[in-house]
Design a protein around this motif. Structure first.
Motif, PDB file in Angstrom:
ATOM      1  N   LYS A   1     -50.250  10.592 -60.857  1.00 41.33           N
ATOM      2  CA  LYS A   1     -49.508  10.400 -59.608  1.00 41.33           C
ATOM      3  C   LYS A   1     -49.630   8.945 -59.162  1.00 41.33           C
ATOM      4  O   LYS A   1     -50.737   8.445 -58.980  1.00 41.33           O
ATOM      5  CB  LYS A   1     -50.041  11.325 -58.516  1.00 41.33           C
TER       6      LYS A   1
ATOM      7  N   LEU B   1     -36.489   3.856 -58.057  1.00 39.97           N
ATOM      8  CA  LEU B   1     -37.132   5.138 -58.382  1.00 39.97           C
ATOM      9  C   LEU B   1     -36.405   5.854 -59.516  1.00 39.97           C
ATOM     10  O   LEU B   1     -37.049   6.454 -60.374  1.00 39.97           O
ATOM     11  CB  LEU B   1     -37.212   6.027 -57.139  1.00 39.97           C
TER      12      LEU B   1
ATOM     13  N   THR C   1     -38.369   6.705 -62.917  1.00 34.28           N
ATOM     14  CA  THR C   1     -38.449   8.099 -63.335  1.00 34.28           C
ATOM     15  C   THR C   1     -37.940   8.260 -64.771  1.00 34.28           C
ATOM     16  O   THR C   1     -38.491   9.038 -65.544  1.00 34.28           O
ATOM     17  CB  THR C   1     -37.668   8.998 -62.353  1.00 34.28           C
TER      18      THR C   1
ATOM     19  N   GLU D   1     -45.556  10.951 -61.833  1.00 37.55           N
ATOM     20  CA  GLU D   1     -45.003  11.505 -60.597  1.00 37.55           C
ATOM     21  C   GLU D   1     -45.082  10.401 -59.540  1.00 37.55           C
ATOM     22  O   GLU D   1     -46.159   9.872 -59.279  1.00 37.55           O
ATOM     23  CB  GLU D   1     -45.884  12.685 -60.189  1.00 37.55           C
TER      24      GLU D   1
ATOM     25  N   THR E   1     -44.557   8.706 -55.721  1.00 42.13           N
ATOM     26  CA  THR E   1     -44.576   8.947 -54.281  1.00 42.13           C
ATOM     27  C   THR E   1     -44.298   7.607 -53.598  1.00 42.13           C
ATOM     28  O   THR E   1     -44.765   6.575 -54.065  1.00 42.13           O
ATOM     29  CB  THR E   1     -45.969   9.465 -53.857  1.00 42.13           C
TER      30      THR E   1
ATOM     31  N   ASN F   1     -36.044  14.153 -53.440  1.00 45.45           N
ATOM     32  CA  ASN F   1     -36.695  14.102 -54.751  1.00 45.45           C
ATOM     33  C   ASN F   1     -38.087  13.495 -54.803  1.00 45.45           C
ATOM     34  O   ASN F   1     -38.772  13.635 -55.809  1.00 45.45           O
ATOM     35  CB  ASN F   1     -35.799  13.347 -55.741  1.00 45.45           C
ATOM     36  N   TYR F   2     -38.497  12.780 -53.733  1.00 40.48           N
ATOM     37  CA  TYR F   2     -39.784  12.085 -53.792  1.00 40.48           C
ATOM     38  C   TYR F   2     -40.582  12.325 -52.516  1.00 40.48           C
ATOM     39  O   TYR F   2     -40.051  12.188 -51.426  1.00 40.48           O
ATOM     40  CB  TYR F   2     -39.570  10.571 -53.963  1.00 40.48           C
TER      41      TYR F   2
END
Length: 189
Positions: A2, A88, A92, A99, A101, A124-125
């Motif tokens: 993450k 992003l 991705t 993952e 954030t 989505n985030y």
């Protein structure tokens, strides 16, 4: 893994930025925090920005001994101005096993509806929002929001640039190695 993305002009990076990045890295479920140096913020004038490679170098210097923090220049190779949703989407695709954030202040979060494709972003985030005085989080705009009470320093890059131009000391507002490098290279004079 993450990863928290902390976007900013970092013009220059200062102790307030570092406290927030470090706090989020060690007080949430994130494995790492990337300080993403924005070459150009679409909501800010470009004129007062130090060259992005110099700002990136200052960020690298500021965090060099902190294993959970990383400087990122990912937006340097993307179309400008940089929009968070495009960055992003790119990250991705490039790192499908990570993952991501978003980390932002409550003042920025209040303006998220002005961001390009903000619905896609909020859907989505997850977003970790650190509270700034006078900017409570009263609306989530459909996002998965975690509100954080990180320690706050009331200093700004704008003030730091002004003080440098006025010949005032910025010691303790930026790390010592960043202070020395700014002085050595006559940045913001």
């Amino acid at each position: 893994m993450k990863i928290g993305l902390y976007f900013g002009s970092f013009n220059p990076i200062h102790t307030g930025h570092l406290i927030i990045a470090n706090y989020v890295a060690y007080n949430t479920d994130l494995d790492k925090v990337w300080l993403v140096v924005s070459p150009q913020n679409p909501l800010k004038p470009a004129g007062s920005l130090l060259n992005e490679h110099n700002r990136f170098h200052l960020v690298e210097m500021a965090i060099k001994d902190e294993p959970k923090l990383r400087a990122s220049n990912i937006e340097f190779s993307l179309p400008r101005p940089s929009f968070t949703i495009d960055t992003l989407t790119y990250l991705t695709e490039k790192f499908p096993t990570q993952e991501f954030t978003i980390i932002m202040g409550s003042d920025s979060f209040q303006n998220i509806t002005r961001w390009r494709n903000y619905q896609q972003l909020t859907k989505n985030y997850p977003i970790y929002v650190y509270l700034r005085p006078g900017h409570e989080v009263t609306e989530t705009h459909g996002a998965r929001v975690e509100v954080l009470k990180a320690p706050m320093l009331d200093i700004s890059s704008t003030d730091i640039r002004k003080w440098i131009q006025e010949g005032k000391s910025i010691r303790y507002l930026v790390p010592d190695n960043v202070l020395a490098y700014i002085a050595e290279n006559n940045y913001y004079r």
